[in-house]
Design a protein around this motif. Structure first.
Motif, mmCIF file in Angstrom:
data_model
loop_
_atom_site.group_PDB
_atom_site.id
_atom_site.type_symbol
_atom_site.label_atom_id
_atom_site.label_comp_id
_atom_site.label_asym_id
_atom_site.label_seq_id
_atom_site.Cartn_x
_atom_site.Cartn_y
_atom_site.Cartn_z
ATOM 1 N N SER A 48 -27.703 6.668 32.990
ATOM 2 C CA SER A 48 -28.334 7.282 34.158
ATOM 3 C C SER A 48 -27.682 8.630 34.467
ATOM 4 N N PRO A 49 -28.453 9.682 34.693
ATOM 5 C CA PRO A 49 -27.846 11.003 34.987
ATOM 6 C C PRO A 49 -27.204 11.087 36.358
ATOM 7 N N TRP A 50 -27.437 10.096 37.232
ATOM 8 C CA TRP A 50 -26.880 10.157 38.572
ATOM 9 C C TRP A 50 -25.374 9.890 38.583
ATOM 10 N N THR A 83 -21.285 6.002 26.506
ATOM 11 C CA THR A 83 -20.790 6.824 27.612
ATOM 12 C C THR A 83 -19.405 7.399 27.369
ATOM 13 N N GLY A 84 -18.578 6.740 26.559
ATOM 14 C CA GLY A 84 -17.201 7.179 26.392
ATOM 15 C C GLY A 84 -16.321 6.871 27.580
ATOM 16 N N ARG A 85 -16.786 6.030 28.503
ATOM 17 C CA ARG A 85 -16.028 5.669 29.707
ATOM 18 C C ARG A 85 -15.880 4.154 29.770
ATOM 19 N N HIS A 127 -16.312 10.064 38.331
ATOM 20 C CA HIS A 127 -16.835 10.330 36.992
ATOM 21 C C HIS A 127 -16.825 11.819 36.652
ATOM 22 N N ARG A 128 -16.268 12.626 37.523
ATOM 23 C CA ARG A 128 -16.205 14.056 37.230
ATOM 24 C C ARG A 128 -15.026 14.394 36.317
#
Length: 410
Positions: A216-218, A172-174, A225-226
């Motif tokens: 998950s795309p949600w 994810t890179g997060r 997360h934007r």
């Protein structure tokens, strides 16, 4: 040309029973046959079948024709035992197969087994031990029934959580999402602990759940997360993570499982819910995309090492197992209370509907009918002689007529 018949092979369940009867671990069998522990595990899980000389040697080893001495020195407990505490004896700390240090990296690198469909991987020189940053040193066997559920869960969490946080970060890179994914996966595992504890591969169950939650795309709809998180400090790490995040999620996950974690191709295909040829194609395309942007990572061994370095550079830490269990229990209580409240509201609405609804049949009103005995209205037309005389009379008496027509002044 006559083909030599293959040696009869017992069923996978019988192979495991024969191995345990000789007090051999999967790593002992792998060391004796010159294969990886993941290959032996896939044989016992009926995912693959040994062939050729490996099949003959495997059968001879299980039937006792070849004696294998278990390793006396096992470095895995020293690395993992401090994290598992009193439940160390319940996990199988098997030593990976020994390899020449001058040609291949140590087993803790968890290098993937060469696959015929992907071509042989060249053997690099000695490298530092970084494999534990992405995957545990050894995978736990089914937990001992003498352990309490809390102890068994804490052992599994301490064994897998640090590596899972680093894996989900590469996906994810997060950083926060990586920790959240691992915690949610273990909370779900604690909620469904009887099923997870009896699973053949509890670590794989939790890993698949964490990866699916992380991808998950949600998550893109969540406000926090934007905004992107700060990238790694090192330019090389930043470039590799940028290349990974540009890959499609399924390609990224396949590359991480095979070149990062060290699963073989059938296991990677099973965990990503794809066929083996599809997983091989995804892996080849992912490697090609990485090699196009970063030519120095064209070798799988170098890519594996760099993935471990990027994951370990962030120093991500997982929460304590007691905190995760408490959070899972609180979450289960909230969902239970919400379900009870929804049920009460539904019962109340149903009761109100039953109380206010009519309990007998009321026929609808009949359509309108003609009323008899009332003279019909006279249609407009010429006046008769009598009506004309009456009108003339009334007009003539308007000024001095009766009081009802013109009232007199008082």
């Amino acid at each position: 040309m006559t083909r030599t018949p293959e040696t009869p092979l017992p069923s996978p369940k019988e192979c495991r029973r024969l191995r345990e009867a000789q007090s051999l671990s999967q790593a002992d069998v792998a060391a004796a046959l010159g294969v990886t522990r993941a290959t032996v595990r896939s044989w016992e899980n009926a995912r693959t079948t040994p062939r050729g000389t490996n099949r003959d040697a495997y059968v001879r080893l299980l039937t006792g024709a070849q004696e294998v001495t278990p390793h006396q020195e096992n470095p895995a407990p020293a690395l993992v035992g401090a994290a598992t505490g009193p439940v160390q004896a319940s996990l199988d700390r098997a030593e990976p197969a020994p390899e020449p240090p001058s040609e291949t990296p140590p087993a803790s690198e968890l290098a993937p087994e060469p696959d015929p469909e992907l071509g042989p991987d060249p053997a690099p020189g000695p490298e530092p031990e970084l494999g534990s940053e992405l995957s545990p040193e050894a995978e736990p066997e089914p937990l001992s029934p003498s352990l309490t559920p809390d102890q068994a869960f804490d052992a599994l969490y301490a064994f897998c959580a640090p590596a899972l946080v680093r894996q989900t970060y590469l996906l994810t890179g997060r950083r926060e999402l990586a920790r959240e994914s691992v915690e949610c996966a273990f909370q779900l595992a604690w909620y469904r602990w009887p099923e997870v504890a009896m699973d053949r591969d509890p670590a794989g169950w939790v890993r698949a759940t964490a990866h699916e939650f992380a991808l998950s795309p949600w998550h893109r709809l969540r406000p926090r997360h934007r905004n992107p998180e700060p990238p790694p400090a090192a330019p090389a790490d930043r470039a590799l993570l940028d290349v990974l995040l540009q890959l499609p999620p399924v390609y990224r996950r396949t590359l991480l499982l095979y070149d990062g974690v060290g699963l073989d191709l059938p296991e990677t295909a099973a965990e990503t819910e794809a066929s083996t040829p599809a997983a091989a194609n995804r892996l080849l395309h992912a490697r090609e995309a990485v090699a196009t942007r970063l030519p120095e990572l064209a070798e799988p061994k170098e890519l594996h090492r760099r993935l471990a370095e990027v994951a370990s550079a962030e120093r991500l830490h997982a929460a304590k197992p007691t905190t995760v269990r408490w959070g899972g229990e609180q979450r289960a209580r909230r969902w239970t209370r919400a379900a009870i409240a929804f049920t009460v509201v539904l019962i109340g609405a149903t009761t109100l509907t039953l109380r206010t609804a009519p309990d007998h049949y009321e026929p609808p009103l009949a359509p309108g009918a003609t009323v008899h005995g009332v003279p019909p209205r006279v249609a407009p037309g010429p006046l008769s002689a009598e009506q004309l005389a009456l009108r003339a009379k009334l007009k003539g008496e308007t000024v001095s007529g009766p009081e009802r027509l013109v009232p007199e002044a008082g």
